[in-house]
Design a protein around this motif. Structure first.
Motif, mmCIF file in Angstrom:
data_model
loop_
_atom_site.group_PDB
_atom_site.id
_atom_site.type_symbol
_atom_site.label_atom_id
_atom_site.label_comp_id
_atom_site.label_asym_id
_atom_site.label_seq_id
_atom_site.Cartn_x
_atom_site.Cartn_y
_atom_site.Cartn_z
ATOM 1 N N HIS A 1 0.833 -1.203 0.000
ATOM 2 C CA HIS A 1 0.000 0.000 0.000
ATOM 3 C C HIS A 1 0.870 1.256 0.000
ATOM 4 C CE1 HIS A 1 -3.249 2.751 0.883
ATOM 5 N NE2 HIS A 1 -4.116 1.764 0.812
ATOM 6 N N ASP A 2 0.541 2.227 -0.850
ATOM 7 C CA ASP A 2 1.320 3.460 -0.949
ATOM 8 C C ASP A 2 1.345 4.232 0.366
ATOM 9 O OD1 ASP A 2 1.931 2.972 -3.560
ATOM 10 O OD2 ASP A 2 0.347 4.234 -4.392
ATOM 11 N N VAL A 3 0.247 4.165 1.115
ATOM 12 C CA VAL A 3 0.171 4.907 2.369
ATOM 13 C C VAL A 3 1.206 4.387 3.359
ATOM 14 C CG1 VAL A 3 -1.268 5.460 4.364
ATOM 15 C CG2 VAL A 3 -2.250 5.523 2.064
ATOM 16 N N ARG A 4 1.436 3.075 3.358
ATOM 17 C CA ARG A 4 2.444 2.512 4.257
ATOM 18 C C ARG A 4 3.811 3.116 3.963
ATOM 19 N NH1 ARG A 4 1.938 -2.023 6.663
ATOM 20 N NH2 ARG A 4 0.615 -2.949 5.075
ATOM 21 N N SER A 5 4.163 3.176 2.691
ATOM 22 C CA SER A 5 5.445 3.761 2.295
ATOM 23 C C SER A 5 5.511 5.234 2.670
ATOM 24 C CB SER A 5 5.653 3.602 0.781
ATOM 25 O OG SER A 5 5.672 2.243 0.418
ATOM 26 N N GLN A 6 4.391 5.923 2.530
ATOM 27 C CA GLN A 6 4.334 7.343 2.873
ATOM 28 C C GLN A 6 4.556 7.546 4.372
ATOM 29 O OE1 GLN A 6 0.779 9.257 1.452
ATOM 30 N NE2 GLN A 6 1.233 11.201 2.458
ATOM 31 N N ILE A 7 3.954 6.689 5.176
ATOM 32 C CA ILE A 7 4.113 6.764 6.629
ATOM 33 C C ILE A 7 5.568 6.506 7.016
ATOM 34 C CG2 ILE A 7 3.516 5.680 8.836
ATOM 35 C CD1 ILE A 7 0.718 5.145 7.644
ATOM 36 N N VAL A 8 6.165 5.482 6.415
ATOM 37 C CA VAL A 8 7.554 5.133 6.730
ATOM 38 C C VAL A 8 8.498 6.265 6.325
ATOM 39 C CG1 VAL A 8 9.459 3.571 6.171
ATOM 40 C CG2 VAL A 8 7.186 2.646 6.628
ATOM 41 N N ALA A 9 8.280 6.840 5.156
ATOM 42 C CA ALA A 9 9.138 7.939 4.693
ATOM 43 C C ALA A 9 9.019 9.147 5.617
ATOM 44 C CB ALA A 9 8.761 8.323 3.259
ATOM 45 N N GLY B 1 -0.212 14.378 8.441
ATOM 46 C CA GLY B 1 -1.521 14.880 8.050
ATOM 47 C C GLY B 1 -2.599 13.812 8.069
ATOM 48 N N PHE B 2 -2.288 12.669 8.701
ATOM 49 C CA PHE B 2 -3.269 11.604 8.879
ATOM 50 C C PHE B 2 -3.733 11.594 10.330
ATOM 51 C CE2 PHE B 2 -0.870 8.994 5.473
ATOM 52 C CZ PHE B 2 -1.552 9.661 4.465
ATOM 53 N N SER B 3 -4.843 10.925 10.576
ATOM 54 C CA SER B 3 -5.263 10.729 11.952
ATOM 55 C C SER B 3 -4.451 9.588 12.554
ATOM 56 C CB SER B 3 -6.751 10.383 12.015
ATOM 57 O OG SER B 3 -6.989 9.099 11.459
ATOM 58 N N LYS B 4 -4.344 9.601 13.871
ATOM 59 C CA LYS B 4 -3.613 8.517 14.545
ATOM 60 C C LYS B 4 -4.287 7.180 14.269
ATOM 61 C CE LYS B 4 -3.440 8.171 19.138
ATOM 62 N NZ LYS B 4 -3.029 8.426 20.559
ATOM 63 N N ALA B 5 -5.618 7.191 14.242
ATOM 64 C CA ALA B 5 -6.370 5.958 13.992
ATOM 65 C C ALA B 5 -6.048 5.396 12.603
ATOM 66 C CB ALA B 5 -7.869 6.223 14.122
ATOM 67 N N TYR B 6 -5.848 6.304 11.634
ATOM 68 C CA TYR B 6 -5.545 5.847 10.276
ATOM 69 C C TYR B 6 -4.165 5.206 10.211
ATOM 70 C CZ TYR B 6 -5.508 5.860 5.175
ATOM 71 O OH TYR B 6 -5.462 5.481 3.858
ATOM 72 N N ILE B 7 -3.204 5.781 10.946
ATOM 73 C CA ILE B 7 -1.870 5.180 10.988
ATOM 74 C C ILE B 7 -1.938 3.788 11.594
ATOM 75 C CG2 ILE B 7 0.405 5.344 12.092
ATOM 76 C CD1 ILE B 7 0.317 8.327 11.715
ATOM 77 N N TYR B 8 -2.786 3.622 12.610
ATOM 78 C CA TYR B 8 -2.911 2.322 13.259
ATOM 79 C C TYR B 8 -3.545 1.269 12.350
ATOM 80 C CZ TYR B 8 -1.382 3.893 17.874
ATOM 81 O OH TYR B 8 -0.633 4.348 18.925
ATOM 82 N N LYS B 9 -4.109 1.693 11.239
ATOM 83 C CA LYS B 9 -4.617 0.719 10.271
ATOM 84 C C LYS B 9 -3.471 0.018 9.549
ATOM 85 C CE LYS B 9 -9.112 2.816 9.170
ATOM 86 N NZ LYS B 9 -9.976 3.372 8.084
ATOM 87 N N PHE B 10 -2.293 0.651 9.584
ATOM 88 C CA PHE B 10 -1.138 0.107 8.866
ATOM 89 C C PHE B 10 -0.030 -0.383 9.797
ATOM 90 C CE2 PHE B 10 -3.320 2.952 6.007
ATOM 91 C CZ PHE B 10 -3.335 2.243 4.813
ATOM 92 N N PHE B 11 0.055 0.197 10.984
ATOM 93 C CA PHE B 11 1.078 -0.194 11.955
ATOM 94 C C PHE B 11 0.447 -0.266 13.333
ATOM 95 C CE2 PHE B 11 3.419 1.884 8.537
ATOM 96 C CZ PHE B 11 4.430 0.961 8.285
ATOM 97 N N GLU B 12 0.752 -1.326 14.058
ATOM 98 C CA GLU B 12 0.124 -1.515 15.359
ATOM 99 C C GLU B 12 0.751 -0.669 16.461
ATOM 100 O OE1 GLU B 12 2.584 -5.503 16.813
ATOM 101 O OE2 GLU B 12 0.622 -5.721 15.873
ATOM 102 N N SER B 13 1.942 -0.107 16.206
ATOM 103 C CA SER B 13 2.622 0.678 17.237
ATOM 104 C C SER B 13 3.740 1.507 16.619
ATOM 105 C CB SER B 13 3.227 -0.249 18.292
ATOM 106 O OG SER B 13 4.235 -1.070 17.704
ATOM 107 N N LYS B 14 4.305 2.398 17.425
ATOM 108 C CA LYS B 14 5.469 3.160 16.971
ATOM 109 C C LYS B 14 6.633 2.213 16.699
ATOM 110 C CE LYS B 14 8.252 5.462 19.739
ATOM 111 N NZ LYS B 14 8.858 6.467 20.642
ATOM 112 N N GLN B 15 6.767 1.198 17.525
ATOM 113 C CA GLN B 15 7.858 0.246 17.319
ATOM 114 C C GLN B 15 7.736 -0.443 15.964
ATOM 115 O OE1 GLN B 15 8.890 -2.542 20.483
ATOM 116 N NE2 GLN B 15 9.338 -4.122 18.961
ATOM 117 N N ALA B 16 6.509 -0.742 15.550
ATOM 118 C CA ALA B 16 6.313 -1.389 14.255
ATOM 119 C C ALA B 16 6.810 -0.505 13.121
ATOM 120 C CB ALA B 16 4.839 -1.733 14.056
ATOM 121 N N ILE B 17 6.600 0.815 13.255
ATOM 122 C CA ILE B 17 7.117 1.746 12.254
ATOM 123 C C ILE B 17 8.642 1.764 12.319
ATOM 124 C CG2 ILE B 17 7.134 4.138 11.462
ATOM 125 C CD1 ILE B 17 4.369 4.463 12.761
ATOM 126 N N GLY B 18 9.172 1.811 13.540
ATOM 127 C CA GLY B 18 10.622 1.780 13.719
ATOM 128 C C GLY B 18 11.238 0.515 13.147
#
Length: 205
Positions: free
Chosen positions: A17-25, A49-66
């Protein structure tokens, strides 16, 4: 190890998903500026510019993004090391290149950006899955080089292969682990050559 293994990370939603890449970048840039420990998911949501809830649709935690960022860095190191080793057919030279490429890539990725270093340090301390996978992949590459050297007659065959792989990996570990590498920084330039030569002398048939 021509094709680096997929690193296990905790993620949700479609893998490509493009949004996942956008979040990671965006997270990579944010962590670079503010640091991993001081950044919250709410901070990232505001920055992206996303809601926190929307980020959680792609990553379960900050650590998951890390972990995703860490996996990207480790995958890059693995690719560089594999390419360096593949440039020669001689097993002894492969060992030298393995030490040198691992050290140079680790120094560049772990220390060019002190803020992102926090992610690497957390990953090493908490033994994230990406780190475990990276270590396993490097040990696999080392094993392949040693087996090749044994077949060619460049390396001794008496010591059990698993024991040799682990012993050499432990020699390399201070140059790979970000928590240990910071204490070896003053010796990082000459260490790969000295240590690989020592290892090669021990491998002589």
């Amino acid at each position: 190890m021509k094709n680096p293994s997929t690193y296990p990370v905790s993620a949700r939603g479609p893998a490509d998903h493009d949004v996942r890449s956008q979040i990671v970048a965006a997270a990579t840039e944010h962590f670079s500026h503010y640091g991993y420990e001081k950044t919250t998911v709410s901070d990232l949501a505001k920055a992206i510019g996303f809601s926190k809830a929307y980020i959680y649709k792609f990553f379960e935690s900050k650590q998951a993004i890390g972990e995703m960022i860490c996996a990207n860095c480790l995958r890059q190191i693995e690719t560089e090391v594999s390419a360096a080793v593949a440039e020669t057919d001689a097993p002894p030279e492969k060992v030298r290149r393995l030490f040198k490429a691992c050290t140079e890539a680790s120094l560049r990725l772990f220390f060019q950006d002190r803020k992102l270093y926090e992610i690497a340090a957390s990953a090493a301390t908490e033994r994230w899955q990406a780190v475990i996978a990276y270590e396993a992949n490097l040990q696999k590459l080392l094993r392949d080089v040693l087996q090749e050297g044994r077949l060619s007659g460049d390396f001794e065959r008496k010591t059990p292969l698993d024991e040799t792989v682990m012993a050499i990996y432990l020699v390399m570990r201070p140059l790979l682990n970000p928590l240990l590498l910071q204490y070896s920084f003053d010796y990082a330039e000459e260490a790969p050559a000295h240590l690989s030569n020592l290892v090669l002398r021990s491998l002589s048939p």
